[in-house]
Enzyme design. Structure first.
Site, PDB file in Angstrom:
ATOM      1  N   HIS A  17     -22.910  47.583  20.069  1.00  0.00           N
ATOM      2  CA  HIS A  17     -22.736  48.998  20.431  1.00  0.00           C
ATOM      3  C   HIS A  17     -24.080  49.737  20.332  1.00  0.00           C
ATOM      4  O   HIS A  17     -24.447  50.498  21.225  1.00  0.00           O
ATOM      5  CB  HIS A  17     -21.777  49.697  19.457  1.00  0.00           C
ATOM      6  N   LYS A  41      -5.005  49.580  19.664  1.00  0.00           N
ATOM      7  CA  LYS A  41      -5.298  48.655  18.564  1.00  0.00           C
ATOM      8  C   LYS A  41      -5.198  49.402  17.240  1.00  0.00           C
ATOM      9  O   LYS A  41      -5.670  50.532  17.134  1.00  0.00           O
ATOM     10  CB  LYS A  41      -6.742  48.124  18.681  1.00  0.00           C
ATOM     11  N   SER A 127     -16.207  44.043  17.688  1.00  0.00           N
ATOM     12  CA  SER A 127     -15.760  44.518  16.366  1.00  0.00           C
ATOM     13  C   SER A 127     -14.704  43.566  15.803  1.00  0.00           C
ATOM     14  O   SER A 127     -14.714  43.258  14.609  1.00  0.00           O
ATOM     15  CB  SER A 127     -15.165  45.917  16.485  1.00  0.00           C
TER      16      SER A 127
HETATM   17  P1  ADP Z   1     -14.946  46.296  20.911  1.00  0.00           P
HETATM   18  O1  ADP Z   1     -14.697  45.688  22.273  1.00  0.00           O
HETATM   19  O2  ADP Z   1     -16.012  45.601  20.128  1.00  0.00           O
HETATM   20  O3  ADP Z   1     -13.704  46.633  20.126  1.00  0.00           O
HETATM   21  P2  ADP Z   1     -15.193  49.060  21.664  1.00  0.00           P
HETATM   22  O4  ADP Z   1     -13.831  49.210  22.224  1.00  0.00           O
HETATM   23  O5  ADP Z   1     -15.552  49.946  20.532  1.00  0.00           O
HETATM   24  O6  ADP Z   1     -15.616  47.635  21.201  1.00  0.00           O
HETATM   25  O7  ADP Z   1     -16.240  49.144  22.831  1.00  0.00           O
HETATM   26  C1  ADP Z   1     -16.967  50.280  23.193  1.00  0.00           C
HETATM   27  C2  ADP Z   1     -17.961  49.919  24.274  1.00  0.00           C
HETATM   28  O8  ADP Z   1     -18.971  49.087  23.730  1.00  0.00           O
HETATM   29  C3  ADP Z   1     -17.382  49.133  25.453  1.00  0.00           C
HETATM   30  O9  ADP Z   1     -18.026  49.586  26.623  1.00  0.00           O
HETATM   31  C4  ADP Z   1     -17.790  47.716  25.197  1.00  0.00           C
HETATM   32  O10 ADP Z   1     -17.927  46.977  26.367  1.00  0.00           O
HETATM   33  C5  ADP Z   1     -19.133  47.939  24.528  1.00  0.00           C
HETATM   34  N1  ADP Z   1     -19.498  46.840  23.665  1.00  0.00           N
HETATM   35  C6  ADP Z   1     -18.834  46.388  22.594  1.00  0.00           C
HETATM   36  N2  ADP Z   1     -19.475  45.329  22.050  1.00  0.00           N
HETATM   37  C7  ADP Z   1     -20.584  45.117  22.819  1.00  0.00           C
HETATM   38  C8  ADP Z   1     -21.654  44.164  22.812  1.00  0.00           C
HETATM   39  N3  ADP Z   1     -21.690  43.186  21.909  1.00  0.00           N
HETATM   40  N4  ADP Z   1     -22.617  44.264  23.737  1.00  0.00           N
HETATM   41  C9  ADP Z   1     -22.549  45.229  24.669  1.00  0.00           C
HETATM   42  N5  ADP Z   1     -21.585  46.146  24.762  1.00  0.00           N
HETATM   43  C10 ADP Z   1     -20.609  46.093  23.858  1.00  0.00           C
END
Ligand code: ADP
Length: 163
Positions: A17, A41, A127
């Site tokens: 992130h 979730k 995450s």
């Molecule tokens: P997760 O999929 O880890 O639960 P979130 O729902 O909080 O994460 O995702 C928020 C944003 O961050 C989304 O656009 C997701 O694609 C991006 N994201 C999450 N992890 C990564 C990563 N390792 N590299 C690039 N972008 C990421």
């Protein structure tokens, strides 16, 4: 003045992130990290805890953190945002992200979704993976920022509050 929103659940915020948000902050004038509270979730961290962890890991003059439980495009409209920035990892992200981008575009034609490619080292980082590895006793140092490492470990070991 271009404003971008980086939405997500951030439960907890990972180095993946942070990478996307810091890169977005170099591309746009203002970046709002939006902690979405309507996720299907079940979260490990309360909304305030997620916000607090993000604030400890990410600092930038043009970066702010906010929370929202409604429709993303409504937040974008109310806050004059131009762009939604999403990180794309493997092909598995694509279908869902593309569907969301098209839905948001039909709800609010003025909004653009911009995808930033995940950095190679973060390609498989999520995450949920961090929580799973940590709960099973694995080392998560390479996945989360040092500022929040102990809090994540404590919570994964089952301690209720870290404050
Ligand atoms: P997760 O999929 O880890 O639960 P979130 O729902 O909080 O994460 O995702 C928020 C944003 O961050 C989304 O656009 C997701 O694609 C991006 N994201 C999450 N992890 C990564 C990563 N390792 N590299 C690039 N972008 C990421």
């Amino acid at each position: 003045m271009k404003t971008a929103i980086c939405p997500g659940s951030f439960d907890p915020v990972t180095l993946g992130h942070i990478d996307i948000i810091e890169r977005a902050a170099t591309l746009f004038d203002r970046v709002i990290i939006l902690v979405m509270t309507n996720s299907k979730k079940e979260a490990m961290f309360k909304t305030e805890e997620r916000v607090n962890m993000i604030k400890r890991c990410i600092k930038g003059e043009n970066i702010t953190v906010d929370t929202y439980g409604g429709l993303l495009v409504n937040y974008a409209f109310e806050n004059n945002a131009d762009v939604i920035v999403k990180g794309l990892r493997a092909v598995s992200d694509f279908d869902y992200e593309f569907q969301q981008a098209l839905t948001n575009k039909s709800l609010m034609p003025g909004i653009e979704t911009v995808f930033l490619a995940a950095s190679g080292k973060n390609m498989f980082l999520s995450s949920s993976m961090v929580k799973e590895v940590c709960q099973l006793g694995g080392n998560i140092e390479q996945f989360v920022s040092p500022e929040i490492l102990n809090d994540v470990i404590k919570r994964c070991k089952g301690e209720k509050n870290y404050d």
